[in-house]
Write a protein that holds these residues in place. Structure first.
Motif, PDB file in Angstrom:
ATOM      1  N   UNK A 133       0.688  -1.378  -0.225  1.00  0.00           N
ATOM      2  CA  UNK A 133      -0.170  -0.225   0.010  1.00  0.00           C
ATOM      3  C   UNK A 133       0.893   1.196  -0.175  1.00  0.00           C
ATOM      4  N   UNK A 134       2.065   0.667   0.647  1.00  0.00           N
ATOM      5  CA  UNK A 134       2.333   1.897   0.734  1.00  0.00           C
ATOM      6  C   UNK A 134       3.437   2.479  -0.551  1.00  0.00           C
ATOM      7  N   UNK A 135       3.134   1.654  -1.387  1.00  0.00           N
ATOM      8  CA  UNK A 135       4.352   1.521  -2.626  1.00  0.00           C
ATOM      9  C   UNK A 135       3.132   2.485  -3.392  1.00  0.00           C
ATOM     10  N   UNK A 136       1.980   2.022  -3.254  1.00  0.00           N
ATOM     11  CA  UNK A 136       0.428   2.237  -3.629  1.00  0.00           C
ATOM     12  C   UNK A 136       0.173   3.503  -4.454  1.00  0.00           C
ATOM     13  N   UNK A 137       0.553   3.977  -3.127  1.00  0.00           N
ATOM     14  CA  UNK A 137       0.198   5.413  -2.914  1.00  0.00           C
ATOM     15  C   UNK A 137       1.544   6.325  -3.991  1.00  0.00           C
ATOM     16  N   UNK A 138       2.190   5.727  -4.041  1.00  0.00           N
ATOM     17  CA  UNK A 138       2.926   6.837  -5.349  1.00  0.00           C
ATOM     18  C   UNK A 138       2.362   6.707  -6.434  1.00  0.00           C
ATOM     19  N   UNK A 161      -5.619  15.462  -0.673  1.00  0.00           N
ATOM     20  CA  UNK A 161      -5.350  15.506  -1.839  1.00  0.00           C
ATOM     21  C   UNK A 161      -6.384  13.489  -2.193  1.00  0.00           C
ATOM     22  N   UNK A 162      -5.685  12.753  -0.759  1.00  0.00           N
ATOM     23  CA  UNK A 162      -6.239  11.111  -1.001  1.00  0.00           C
ATOM     24  C   UNK A 162      -7.784  11.910  -0.351  1.00  0.00           C
ATOM     25  N   UNK A 163      -8.317  12.359   0.062  1.00  0.00           N
ATOM     26  CA  UNK A 163      -9.639  12.220   0.354  1.00  0.00           C
ATOM     27  C   UNK A 163     -10.741  12.231  -0.984  1.00  0.00           C
ATOM     28  N   UNK A 164     -10.027  13.557  -1.348  1.00  0.00           N
ATOM     29  CA  UNK A 164     -10.652  13.786  -2.530  1.00  0.00           C
ATOM     30  C   UNK A 164     -10.233  12.806  -4.076  1.00  0.00           C
ATOM     31  N   UNK A 165      -8.964  12.496  -4.337  1.00  0.00           N
ATOM     32  CA  UNK A 165      -8.708  11.415  -4.855  1.00  0.00           C
ATOM     33  C   UNK A 165      -9.448   9.987  -4.885  1.00  0.00           C
ATOM     34  N   UNK A 166      -9.726   9.777  -3.590  1.00  0.00           N
ATOM     35  CA  UNK A 166     -10.650   8.609  -3.639  1.00  0.00           C
ATOM     36  C   UNK A 166     -12.166   9.207  -3.876  1.00  0.00           C
ATOM     37  N   UNK A 167     -12.624   9.973  -3.560  1.00  0.00           N
ATOM     38  CA  UNK A 167     -14.132  10.621  -4.083  1.00  0.00           C
ATOM     39  C   UNK A 167     -13.872  10.983  -6.288  1.00  0.00           C
ATOM     40  N   UNK A 168     -12.635  10.995  -6.672  1.00  0.00           N
ATOM     41  CA  UNK A 168     -12.510  11.318  -7.716  1.00  0.00           C
ATOM     42  C   UNK A 168     -12.659  10.319  -8.573  1.00  0.00           C
ATOM     43  N   UNK A 169     -11.801   9.060  -7.519  1.00  0.00           N
ATOM     44  CA  UNK A 169     -11.354   8.110  -9.128  1.00  0.00           C
ATOM     45  C   UNK A 169     -13.162   7.375  -8.783  1.00  0.00           C
ATOM     46  N   UNK A 170     -13.619   7.375  -7.905  1.00  0.00           N
ATOM     47  CA  UNK A 170     -15.374   6.387  -7.952  1.00  0.00           C
ATOM     48  C   UNK A 170     -15.937   7.541  -9.046  1.00  0.00           C
ATOM     49  N   UNK A 223     -11.858   2.285 -15.574  1.00  0.00           N
ATOM     50  CA  UNK A 223     -12.118   1.727 -14.478  1.00  0.00           C
ATOM     51  C   UNK A 223     -10.881   0.960 -13.890  1.00  0.00           C
ATOM     52  N   UNK A 224     -10.403  -0.325 -14.036  1.00  0.00           N
ATOM     53  CA  UNK A 224      -9.709  -1.159 -13.394  1.00  0.00           C
ATOM     54  C   UNK A 224      -8.186  -0.065 -12.829  1.00  0.00           C
ATOM     55  N   UNK A 225      -7.825   0.676 -12.602  1.00  0.00           N
ATOM     56  CA  UNK A 225      -7.038   1.669 -13.101  1.00  0.00           C
ATOM     57  C   UNK A 225      -7.461   2.518 -11.189  1.00  0.00           C
ATOM     58  N   UNK A 226      -8.470   3.125 -11.680  1.00  0.00           N
ATOM     59  CA  UNK A 226      -9.187   3.949 -10.486  1.00  0.00           C
ATOM     60  C   UNK A 226      -9.897   3.036  -9.261  1.00  0.00           C
ATOM     61  N   UNK A 227      -9.749   1.536  -9.877  1.00  0.00           N
ATOM     62  CA  UNK A 227     -10.511   0.851  -8.420  1.00  0.00           C
ATOM     63  C   UNK A 227      -8.836   0.643  -7.862  1.00  0.00           C
ATOM     64  N   UNK A 228      -7.433   0.394  -8.377  1.00  0.00           N
ATOM     65  CA  UNK A 228      -6.047   0.182  -7.522  1.00  0.00           C
ATOM     66  C   UNK A 228      -6.585   1.961  -6.913  1.00  0.00           C
ATOM     67  N   UNK A 229      -6.368   2.656  -7.861  1.00  0.00           N
ATOM     68  CA  UNK A 229      -6.248   3.773  -6.646  1.00  0.00           C
ATOM     69  C   UNK A 229      -7.042   4.407  -5.862  1.00  0.00           C
ATOM     70  N   UNK A 230      -8.126   4.532  -5.569  1.00  0.00           N
ATOM     71  CA  UNK A 230      -9.208   3.892  -4.941  1.00  0.00           C
ATOM     72  C   UNK A 230      -8.309   2.893  -3.510  1.00  0.00           C
ATOM     73  N   UNK A 231      -8.495   1.442  -3.412  1.00  0.00           N
ATOM     74  CA  UNK A 231      -7.453   0.709  -2.909  1.00  0.00           C
ATOM     75  C   UNK A 231      -6.167   1.443  -2.013  1.00  0.00           C
TER      76      UNK A 231
END
Length: 144
Positions: free
Chosen positions: A23-28, A95-104, A125-133
């Protein structure tokens, strides 16, 4: 005084508040993906605004929009996604909360856009789901 290494599962074992190295690498990666998704959205938007034969013409579809409308939707969403992606990489708390909302929102828009460009919609869609996770599971800190 002897220094002992932290035990697994305690704060500091992976990083400051990170619970999972993936997840730490995933946020980057999520920040980079939002930036790239934003730039691609701008390109899709400009293409849709400039010409009417870029996307498939769909008949008898409940969520039918003309190509110019889809162009504006992708252009605006792309600009906002790129800004939020940059904010995530800078470690901005908003940015994190906004990123989750915008990815959704992007997942919903790409689902509606599916008949126009199915392959790119599914990839988005697949990219956005990964971003949310990634944004929901990683700790927050500046990455650049």
């Amino acid at each position: 005084m002897a220094h002992t290494a932290p035990t697994p599962g305690t704060a500091g074992s992976v990083g400051q508040g990170d619970t999972n190295p993936w997840a730490a690498s995933g946020i980057i990666f999520a920040g980079v993906l939002l930036l790239v998704d934003g730039v691609l959205g701008v390109i899709k938007g400009i293409s849709g605004i400039a010409t009417d034969d870029v996307y498939a013409h769909v008949r008898n579809y409940t969520f039918k929009f003309d190509v110019t409308s889809w162009g504006w939707i992708h252009l605006v969403l792309g600009i906002v996604l790129a800004v939020v992606g940059w904010g995530i990489l800078k470690g901005a708390e908003w940015a994190r909360a906004t990123g989750v909302v915008l990815a959704a929102i992007s997942v919903i828009i790409n689902f509606i856009w599916l008949p126009y460009q199915p392959i790119w919609a599914i990839i988005s869609i697949a990219i956005d789901v990964f971003v949310i996770w990634a944004l929901c599971t990683a700790g927050s800190k500046a990455v650049i």
